[in-house]
Design a protein around this motif. Structure first.
Motif, PDB file in Angstrom:
ATOM      1  N   MET A   1       0.748  -1.154   0.322  1.00  0.00           N
ATOM      2  CA  MET A   1       0.248   0.004  -0.074  1.00  0.00           C
ATOM      3  C   MET A   1       1.253   1.298  -0.071  1.00  0.00           C
ATOM      4  SD  MET A   1      -3.612   0.005  -0.154  1.00  0.00           S
ATOM      5  CE  MET A   1      -2.644  -0.999  -1.913  1.00  0.00           C
ATOM      6  N   LYS A   2       1.936   1.295   0.639  1.00  0.00           N
ATOM      7  CA  LYS A   2       3.102   2.046   0.390  1.00  0.00           C
ATOM      8  C   LYS A   2       3.134   2.344  -1.095  1.00  0.00           C
ATOM      9  CE  LYS A   2       7.239   4.111   2.255  1.00  0.00           C
ATOM     10  NZ  LYS A   2       8.257   3.327   2.950  1.00  0.00           N
ATOM     11  N   ALA A   5       0.430   4.518  -2.539  1.00  0.00           N
ATOM     12  CA  ALA A   5       0.046   5.353  -2.194  1.00  0.00           C
ATOM     13  C   ALA A   5       1.552   6.332  -3.089  1.00  0.00           C
ATOM     14  CB  ALA A   5       0.647   6.490  -0.126  1.00  0.00           C
ATOM     15  N   GLU A   6       2.253   5.681  -3.117  1.00  0.00           N
ATOM     16  CA  GLU A   6       3.620   6.555  -3.350  1.00  0.00           C
ATOM     17  C   GLU A   6       3.227   6.912  -5.048  1.00  0.00           C
ATOM     18  OE1 GLU A   6       6.967   4.760  -2.619  1.00  0.00           O
ATOM     19  OE2 GLU A   6       6.737   4.971  -1.023  1.00  0.00           O
ATOM     20  N   ALA A   9       0.297   9.606  -5.340  1.00  0.00           N
ATOM     21  CA  ALA A   9       0.837  11.337  -5.168  1.00  0.00           C
ATOM     22  C   ALA A   9       1.670  11.483  -6.463  1.00  0.00           C
ATOM     23  CB  ALA A   9       1.681  11.061  -4.185  1.00  0.00           C
ATOM     24  N   PHE A  34      -7.118  -0.263  -0.076  1.00  0.00           N
ATOM     25  CA  PHE A  34      -6.535   1.287   0.443  1.00  0.00           C
ATOM     26  C   PHE A  34      -7.718   1.783   1.090  1.00  0.00           C
ATOM     27  CE2 PHE A  34      -5.436   5.704  -0.888  1.00  0.00           C
ATOM     28  CZ  PHE A  34      -3.291   5.008  -0.598  1.00  0.00           C
ATOM     29  N   PHE A  38      -5.812   3.475   4.630  1.00  0.00           N
ATOM     30  CA  PHE A  38      -5.371   5.416   5.097  1.00  0.00           C
ATOM     31  C   PHE A  38      -6.167   5.743   4.623  1.00  0.00           C
ATOM     32  CE2 PHE A  38      -1.868   3.356   1.663  1.00  0.00           C
ATOM     33  CZ  PHE A  38      -1.154   4.225   2.714  1.00  0.00           C
ATOM     34  N   PRO A  42      -8.098   6.285  -3.017  1.00  0.00           N
ATOM     35  CA  PRO A  42      -7.728   6.901  -4.197  1.00  0.00           C
ATOM     36  C   PRO A  42      -7.297   8.120  -4.428  1.00  0.00           C
ATOM     37  CG  PRO A  42      -7.960   3.990  -3.769  1.00  0.00           C
ATOM     38  CD  PRO A  42      -8.917   4.638  -3.426  1.00  0.00           C
ATOM     39  N   PHE A  45      -7.508  10.807  -2.378  1.00  0.00           N
ATOM     40  CA  PHE A  45      -6.046  10.774  -2.010  1.00  0.00           C
ATOM     41  C   PHE A  45      -5.045  11.783  -3.499  1.00  0.00           C
ATOM     42  CE2 PHE A  45      -1.512   8.410  -2.198  1.00  0.00           C
ATOM     43  CZ  PHE A  45      -0.755   8.690  -0.112  1.00  0.00           C
ATOM     44  N   HIS A  49      -2.886  14.981  -3.539  1.00  0.00           N
ATOM     45  CA  HIS A  49      -1.749  15.289  -3.637  1.00  0.00           C
ATOM     46  C   HIS A  49      -1.522  16.195  -4.919  1.00  0.00           C
ATOM     47  CE1 HIS A  49      -0.811  12.338  -0.226  1.00  0.00           C
ATOM     48  NE2 HIS A  49       0.129  12.974  -0.891  1.00  0.00           N
TER      49      HIS A  49
END
Length: 56
Positions: A1-2, A5-6, A9, A34, A38, A42, A45, A49
């Protein structure tokens, strides 16, 4: 998941592409996992960003 997220972003890939790149066979399942991790979807998110990048 990290990693997901990257990628979100960065704003380079679409959500269904990120779900595939991170090993999910279903974008819906990716969305649920996700959100569970978080506390945000998504798409929200990614929007958050992109607004930061745009100075908003």
């Amino acid at each position: 998941m990290k990693k997901a997220a990257e990628l979100l972003a960065q704003g380079v890939y679409r959500i269904y592409e990120i779900s595939n790149l991170t090993g999910f066979s279903s974008p819906n399942h990716f969305n649920r996992v996700f959100y569970k991790q978080f506390g945000i979807t998504p798409s929200n998110f990614a929007k958050m960003h992109m607004e930061k990048k745009d100075g908003g």
